[in-house]
Design a protein around this motif. Structure first.
Motif, short mmCIF file in Angstrom:
data_model
loop_
_atom_site.label_atom_id
_atom_site.label_comp_id
_atom_site.label_asym_id
_atom_site.label_seq_id
_atom_site.Cartn_x
_atom_site.Cartn_y
_atom_site.Cartn_z
N TYR A 39 -7.90 -11.04 -2.51
CA TYR A 39 -8.85 -10.16 -3.20
C TYR A 39 -10.02 -10.97 -3.71
O TYR A 39 -9.99 -12.19 -3.76
N VAL A 40 -11.06 -10.24 -4.10
CA VAL A 40 -12.26 -10.85 -4.66
C VAL A 40 -12.42 -10.29 -6.07
O VAL A 40 -12.35 -9.08 -6.26
N ARG A 41 -12.62 -11.16 -7.03
CA ARG A 41 -12.86 -10.73 -8.41
C ARG A 41 -14.35 -10.92 -8.70
O ARG A 41 -14.90 -12.00 -8.53
N LEU A 42 -14.99 -9.83 -9.10
CA LEU A 42 -16.39 -9.85 -9.50
C LEU A 42 -16.44 -9.44 -10.97
O LEU A 42 -16.44 -8.25 -11.29
N GLY A 43 -16.41 -10.41 -11.84
CA GLY A 43 -16.29 -10.10 -13.26
C GLY A 43 -14.92 -9.48 -13.51
O GLY A 43 -13.90 -10.08 -13.19
N ARG A 44 -14.90 -8.26 -14.01
CA ARG A 44 -13.64 -7.56 -14.24
C ARG A 44 -13.22 -6.69 -13.06
O ARG A 44 -12.15 -6.11 -13.05
N GLN A 45 -14.11 -6.57 -12.07
CA GLN A 45 -13.84 -5.70 -10.93
C GLN A 45 -13.07 -6.44 -9.85
O GLN A 45 -13.26 -7.64 -9.64
N ILE A 46 -12.22 -5.71 -9.16
CA ILE A 46 -11.42 -6.24 -8.05
C ILE A 46 -11.89 -5.56 -6.77
O ILE A 46 -12.07 -4.35 -6.73
N ARG A 47 -12.06 -6.34 -5.72
CA ARG A 47 -12.46 -5.80 -4.42
C ARG A 47 -11.57 -6.41 -3.34
O ARG A 47 -11.06 -7.53 -3.47
N LEU A 48 -11.41 -5.66 -2.26
CA LEU A 48 -10.71 -6.14 -1.06
C LEU A 48 -11.73 -6.17 0.07
O LEU A 48 -12.63 -5.33 0.12
N THR A 49 -11.57 -7.10 1.00
CA THR A 49 -12.48 -7.11 2.14
C THR A 49 -12.08 -6.02 3.12
O THR A 49 -10.89 -5.75 3.32
N ARG A 50 -13.08 -5.40 3.70
CA ARG A 50 -12.82 -4.38 4.72
C ARG A 50 -12.04 -5.00 5.87
O ARG A 50 -11.12 -4.40 6.42
N ALA A 51 -12.37 -6.25 6.23
CA ALA A 51 -11.69 -6.92 7.34
C ALA A 51 -10.19 -7.03 7.06
O ALA A 51 -9.38 -6.80 7.96
N PHE A 52 -9.80 -7.35 5.82
CA PHE A 52 -8.39 -7.46 5.49
C PHE A 52 -7.69 -6.11 5.60
O PHE A 52 -6.61 -6.00 6.19
N VAL A 53 -8.30 -5.07 5.05
CA VAL A 53 -7.68 -3.73 5.08
C VAL A 53 -7.55 -3.25 6.52
O VAL A 53 -6.50 -2.72 6.92
N GLU A 54 -8.57 -3.45 7.33
CA GLU A 54 -8.51 -3.05 8.74
C GLU A 54 -7.44 -3.85 9.48
O GLU A 54 -6.73 -3.30 10.33
N LYS A 55 -7.30 -5.13 9.18
CA LYS A 55 -6.26 -5.96 9.82
C LYS A 55 -4.88 -5.46 9.42
O LYS A 55 -3.97 -5.40 10.25
N LEU A 56 -4.71 -5.10 8.16
CA LEU A 56 -3.44 -4.56 7.69
C LEU A 56 -3.07 -3.30 8.49
O LEU A 56 -1.92 -3.14 8.91
N ILE A 57 -4.05 -2.45 8.72
CA ILE A 57 -3.82 -1.23 9.51
C ILE A 57 -3.47 -1.58 10.95
O ILE A 57 -2.50 -1.08 11.52
N ARG A 58 -4.28 -2.49 11.55
CA ARG A 58 -4.03 -2.89 12.95
C ARG A 58 -2.65 -3.52 13.11
O ARG A 58 -1.93 -3.22 14.06
N ASP A 59 -2.28 -4.40 12.19
CA ASP A 59 -0.99 -5.10 12.29
C ASP A 59 0.19 -4.15 12.12
O ASP A 59 1.28 -4.43 12.60
N GLY A 60 -0.04 -3.03 11.45
CA GLY A 60 1.04 -2.06 11.26
C GLY A 60 1.16 -1.07 12.41
O GLY A 60 2.11 -0.30 12.48
N MET A 61 0.19 -1.11 13.32
CA MET A 61 0.17 -0.16 14.43
C MET A 61 1.27 -0.51 15.43
O MET A 61 1.45 -1.66 15.79
N ARG A 62 2.02 0.49 15.83
CA ARG A 62 3.06 0.31 16.84
C ARG A 62 2.78 1.23 18.02
O ARG A 62 2.39 2.38 17.82
N GLU A 63 2.97 0.71 19.20
CA GLU A 63 2.75 1.50 20.41
C GLU A 63 3.85 2.54 20.55
O GLU A 63 5.00 2.30 20.20
N SER A 64 3.48 3.69 21.08
CA SER A 64 4.48 4.72 21.33
C SER A 64 5.25 4.37 22.60
O SER A 64 4.79 3.59 23.43
#
Length: 72
Positions: A39-64
């Motif tokens: 994660y990225v901390r900007l002062g008190r705010q927390i952010r996630l990179t879009r690349a990480f969230v998209e990778k999490l989705i891709r890595d969870g994808m299973r072929e039918s």
């Protein structure tokens, strides 16, 4: 100083990550607290990179599988 498009890291709020993944903000916060996700901390705010969230989705994808494959 001109930033090229590849130099720009898109950051998401936890609510935006929740909308993309249907994972609760409280779950994201727990994983951040336990250092399970980057994660990225900007002062008190927390952010996630879009690349990480998209990778999490891709890595969870299973072929039918087809019925023929499942019968093996």
């Amino acid at each position: 100083m001109d930033a090229t498009k590849k130099d720009v890291v898109e950051l998401l709020t936890l609510r935006e990550a929740e909308a993309m993944t249907k994972r609760k903000v409280s779950t994201w916060r727990k994983d951040i607290r336990l250092r399970r996700v980057p994660y990225v901390r900007l002062g008190r705010q927390i952010r996630l990179t879009r690349a990480f969230v998209e990778k999490l989705i891709r890595d969870g994808m299973r072929e039918s599988i087809t019925l023929e494959e499942s019968a093996r």
